[in-house]
Design an enzyme around this catalytic site. Structure first.
Site, PDB file in Angstrom:
ATOM      1  N   LYS A  91       0.849  -1.198   0.000  1.00  0.00           N
ATOM      2  CA  LYS A  91       0.000   0.000   0.000  1.00  0.00           C
ATOM      3  C   LYS A  91       0.884   1.247   0.000  1.00  0.00           C
ATOM      4  CE  LYS A  91      -3.968   1.891   2.618  1.00  0.00           C
ATOM      5  NZ  LYS A  91      -4.688   1.802   3.902  1.00  0.00           N
ATOM      6  N   SER A 166      -9.680   2.175   2.897  1.00  0.00           N
ATOM      7  CA  SER A 166      -8.785   2.865   1.981  1.00  0.00           C
ATOM      8  C   SER A 166      -7.886   1.932   1.168  1.00  0.00           C
ATOM      9  CB  SER A 166      -7.903   3.836   2.758  1.00  0.00           C
ATOM     10  OG  SER A 166      -7.036   3.137   3.634  1.00  0.00           O
ATOM     11  N   SER A 190      -9.595  -0.245   7.079  1.00  0.00           N
ATOM     12  CA  SER A 190      -9.029  -0.110   5.731  1.00  0.00           C
ATOM     13  C   SER A 190      -8.375  -1.367   5.166  1.00  0.00           C
ATOM     14  CB  SER A 190      -8.011   1.031   5.697  1.00  0.00           C
ATOM     15  OG  SER A 190      -8.678   2.268   5.730  1.00  0.00           O
TER      16      SER A 190
END
Lengths: 502, 492
Positions: A91, A166, A190
């Site tokens: 990420k 996210s 997330s």
């Protein structure tokens, strides 16, 4: 419209369909090279990325170099570890030395970090091959990737729908077979919510069980890096690689991570005799779509068939979790994001010699941050202001304590708590962007664990309207192994969920 | 009567001091970067002290230990549990745009320091001692003033960013009247000695490792305390005293004219000795303090604190009293030395061979005068204790008179060399050649026959006129006592 494929993880002609465990074993045994595995994934990325947009940066050359290094170490007779040579996507919230790290924001466009996050360092040390950086809502604020400054990612199950957020990029990459493994971070859900809506496994470790060093902070007291995978065992293997104490993170817990891999393997045997599953009374009937509720009910029933017992527990303060979270997280973010001012790195706007420092900072932040980030900075700035602190931030911290007490009481009666991961399946783009609160509801069931600090995992448990549903298993702090055991047991009985061919 | 004394005649001052001490730890507060002073800009930095995205602080145990020791030496309570807090405001020399500090949970609270002023002991209450990180340093280039306004460029050096900084805050100190400026100075001087004795900082005000903010307010007797101002940039002992004087005088003028004192930050100017208004507190930043979530709470083990307490060195006051006895100085002389920050200078001068009294006289009289004229601290003068001892030796050997010695000293301070070198280069040695001196005496007698006659008649006091004439004719390089003896020998 979509199809369900119940398929065991294992050798297949297409290396991108293999589990990480299987890839690691085959590379270790010399049956396939790390370079071949990496090339297969880079080819897959080339083929589908234009439609999925899971990544913000693909580092093909770096990945191949890392893969070759693993191959030569293995050829020299060195052990490469269970995930040696296995590709992983990271990420974009974790800094990577010399590799662009944007956090999904214009304000960090073109920034090259001079150092690696601890998690990234551990991936490299364990011989994993980093393919690139995955898309995310800007600064990890959002539940759909629609707040990424670089455009959203698309759910491989249905490209007209969000992949969650996210960490939607990480989940989409894993669901879409662009990577067998990915790293996410979970502040309010997330990792887990994208896992649920893409049919992947996403685990939020105990807060402090994985290092935050090099994780671009959104909310320091909540942010937790964790694994994303297609199987529970893979998630556990990755968790074991990245977890453990880090002297560079004061909030890291000075104790080893419980043996999550062994727990996952134990759970895969399908025996949950004597395991008490706590059902949170207050979650019943609170906002979940009927299809989600049904899938979760069926999953719990499946678990009882494996020997688990169901007990009802009461967590009366969970109803305040969402409001408390939306005070604590924005408060911390308003301070954490203050450093992005155009002075030292990243975007700088309006520095034409006529404007004052304050004007340049202000323009930079105005152009550099997107709407959700600005909204949260403003919320947090307000909540921390003199005269409001006690009523907002102070009160939210008290709620946090009460929620932790709820958990403690619940864990006296149950070994783990089970609940839906998120109230709704993947929604179409644009469905929840006009009303922030509708978006915030995505984290309704995930936030309590963040406020408490305990681990929680989302494991695919069924489909609703042809879209994946996740079951969330929450465990006490530093009992990460328990949730893996239960999740693996569920996986052993409901199987894996594979999206239709892209 | 000075303006501040006049102010104290009508108003009661209340003062308070906030002193920042940079700790001399080997590494910074929250990272492993070195803390050497004067390194090339931005060479002692890392992701943590640059506040790069993703970086995290880890507290330096040596700094916590030093802070606790300062707290113990100031008779404070040591918190059994406390936290760091973030102080949020935007400034480019602060890499994260927040400073890690302590807010409502400081490490040390509620202590005191007894200081000696004018033969009396004043107990200064200590409100708190807390630990924080220093900021970087901004250099404004291209402007006339060196201030941000008008500068064409601003450069930031982050070497200092993250150096551990201890803030020591006094309770308000009332009741010192006209002595307030002197008390303020004495407190800082004696606090500096205390911190130095602990070995935790070099406390060099000229290098910024000790910095001072001075709070001042005035009120009429029997009325509540007045509005205070906070004067910043008070960076020498001398400035501490001057800043309090300036604020007392200014506030008295404001009050006497029927005005009200504004609560504000004021800036002290070394050159003029005045203060000017900084930003007003009304528009001041709301710092939005909250507990630092990146650090775990501090919970010093009571056993450890006990060990630190037991290991404290002898307090400077005790040592000063021993020195005073050893040196045979009066209370007032010793206090003057301490409050001038000259204890070490005098110790070193005595060690180099001067008598304590001579050392005291040189440093506190002639050199203090020169430092004052130059507007610098005593320690900043270009003269070493060894030179002062050498100068005194030249006087004791009769090679220099006191007057000549002062001239030589000015040469030493001006960087012309050691006292011996300056004396030789300037030809300042006392004329001790008997023949030359005899000739000068004879010439003076011949030129002043009436005075000579009066001396012969027994008016010995008149000899001064002839001595003066000889000193003039030898350019001041003759020893007056020797000349007088020669005059009397010839005429009586």
């Amino acid at each position: 419209m979509t199809e369900q494929g119940n398929r065991a993880a294992g050798p297949d002609a297409d290396l991108t369909r293999w589990s990480a465990a299987e890839l690691g074993r085959a590379i270790g045994a010399g049956e396939v090279s790390a370079e071949e595995v990496t090339r297969a994934h880079l080819d897959r990325i080339a083929a589908v990325e234009a439609r999925v947009h899971a990544s913000l940066h693909v580092d093909g050359e770096g990945a191949l170099a890392a893969a070759r290094s693993v191959d030569s170490r293995r050829a020299a007779g060195q052990a490469v570890g269970p995930l040696g040579g296995v590709p992983v996507a990271v990420k974009d919230v974790l800094v990577t030395r010399g590799i662009p790290t944007t956090c999904g924001s214009r304000i960090l466009e073109n920034w090259l970090p001079p150092y690696d996050a601890t998690v990234v360092e551990r991936l490299r040390d364990a011989g994993l091959v980093m393919l690139g950086k995955t898309n995310m809502d800007e600064f990890a604020m959002g539940s759909s990737t629609e707040y990424s400054a670089f455009g959203p990612s698309y759910n491989p199950w249905d490209l007209s729908r969000i992949p969650g957020g996210s960490g939607g990029g990480s989940a989409a990459a894993v669901a879409g077979c662009e990577a067998p493994l990915a790293i996410g971070t979970d502040t309010g859900g997330s990792i887990r919510q994208p896992g649920a809506v893409t049919g992947t496994v996403g685990a939020k470790p105990t807060y402090g069980g994985t290092s935050r060093y090099g994780l671009i902070a959104f909310s320091s007291s909540l942010d937790t890096p964790g694994p994303v995978a297609r199987t529970v065992e893979d998630a556990a293997l990755l968790h074991a690689v990245i977890g453990g104490p880090d002297p560079r993170d004061s909030t890291s817990i000075p104790a080893p991570v419980p043996d999550v891999v062994a727990a996952a393997r134990q759970g895969a045997s399908g025996d949950l005799t004597g395991v008490r599953l706590g059902l949170v009374k207050e979650f019943a009937g609170e906002g979940a779509e009927p299809g989600v509720s049904a899938a979760v009910r069926d999953a719990i029933e499946a678990l009882t068939k494996l020997g688990a017992e169901v007990v009802e527990v009461s967590c009366p303060h969970f109803r305040y979790a969402l409001p408390a979270y939306y005070l604590i997280a924005p408060s911390e973010c308003s301070s954490n994001l203050a450093r992005f001012d155009g002075v030292r790195y990243g975007l700088r706007v309006g520095d034409d010699g006529t404007r004052s420092l304050e004007e340049v900072m202000s323009l930079t932040r105005d152009r550099g941050f997107g709407p959700e980030v600005k909204r949260r900075i403003m919320l947090g700035t307000y909540a921390l202001s003199a005269g409001y602190y006690d009523a907002y931030y102070g009160q939210a911290q008290k709620v946090r304590t009460l929620i932790s007490r709820d958990f403690a009481a619940a864990f006296a009666a149950a070994d783990v708590l089970v609940a839906p991961t998120t109230p709704f399946v993947a929604f179409p783009f644009g469905a929840r962007t006009s009303d922030p609160y509708q978006m915030y509801l995505a984290d309704l069931y995930t936030i309590p664990s963040n406020l408490y600090g305990g681990p929680a995992i989302s494991v695919p448990c069924g489909l609703s309207e042809g879209l994946p549903v996740g079951l969330q298993v929450m465990a006490p702090t530093m009992a990460d192994d328990r949730m893996y055991r239960v999740a693996a047991a569920l996986e052993s009985t409901v199987g894996l969920f594979t999206p239709p061919e892209l | 009567m000075s303006a501040s004394t006049a102010a104290a005649a009508r108003y009661e001052p209340v003062i308070g001091l906030e002193v920042h001490v940079e700790l001399g730890t080997r590494t910074k507060m929250f990272c492993g970067c070195p803390t050497v002073f004067g390194a090339e800009p931005n060479t002692q930095v890392c992701p943590v002290c640059l506040g790069l995205p993703g970086s995290l602080p880890v507290a330096n145990k040596a700094a916590i230990e030093a802070t606790i020791r300062i707290g113990l030496a100031l008779n404070c309570q040591i918190a059994s549990w406390c936290r760091f807090a973030r102080k949020n405001y935007f400034y480019p020399d602060m890499p994260k745009n927040f400073q890690i500090s302590q807010y409502d949970e400081p490490l040390c609270t509620d202590g005191w320091l007894d200081i000696d002023v004018d033969g009396e002991v004043v107990r200064v209450g200590i409100e708190r001692v807390h630990l924080e990180e220093d900021t970087g340093k901004t250099l404004h280039v291209g402007g006339a003033t060196g201030r941000i306004h008008g500068a064409t460029e601003s450069l930031v050096d982050y070497n200092r960013a993250g150096i551990p900084l201890v803030e020591i805050v006094t309770k308000p100190v009332p009741g010192t009247g006209a002595l307030a400026p002197v008390v303020a100075r004495a407190y800082v001087a004696q606090l500096r000695e205390l911190v130095r004795s602990l070995g935790v900082s070099d406390v060099r005000m000229e290098q910024g490792s000790m910095r001072c903010d001075v709070n001042t307010s005035l009120h009429r007797p029997d009325e509540p305390w007045g509005t205070r101002t906070e004067t910043k940039n008070v960076n020498s002992l001398r400035s501490v005293e001057r800043a309090v004087r300036a604020e007392m005088a200014r506030q008295a003028r404001v009050l006497a004219a029927g005005g009200t004192v504004t609560q504000e930050t004021r800036h002290f100017h070394e050159d003029t000795g005045d203060t000017t208004s900084g930003r007003s507190k009304e528009t001041a930043t709301d710092y939005r303090y909250f507990p630092e979530p990146d650090l775990v709470p501090l919970a010093p083990d009571p056993q450890w604190v006990q060990t630190l307490r037991a290991g404290l060195p002898e307090p400077p006051r005790t040592r000063h009293r021993q020195l005073q006895v050893h040196w045979g100085l009066s209370d007032l002389d010793m206090q003057a030395i301490v409050n001038a920050g000259a204890v070490e200078l005098i110790e070193a001068t005595v060690a180099a061979g001067a008598t304590p009294d001579a050392a005291r006289k040189w440093w506190l009289q002639e050199l203090s005068r020169q430092a004052n004229e130059a507007g610098v601290e005593l320690t900043a003068l270009e003269v070493s204790p060894v030179s002062v001892a050498e100068l005194q030796r030249l006087v004791d050997d009769g090679k220099l008179t006191d007057k000549l010695a002062r001239t030589v000293l000015a040469g030493v301070v001006a960087g012309e060399g050691t006292p011996v070198e300056v004396m030789a280069a300037r030809g300042l040695e006392v004329v001790s050649d008997e023949a030359a001196l005899g000739a000068a005496v004879d010439a003076a007698i011949a030129a002043n026959p009436e005075v000579a006659q009066r001396i012969r008649d027994g008016k010995v006091a008149a000899a001064g006129v002839l001595v003066g004439a000889v000193l003039r004719s030898t350019g001041g390089q003759a020893d007056a006592k020797a000349v007088r003896e020669l005059v009397l020998a010839r005429l009586c």
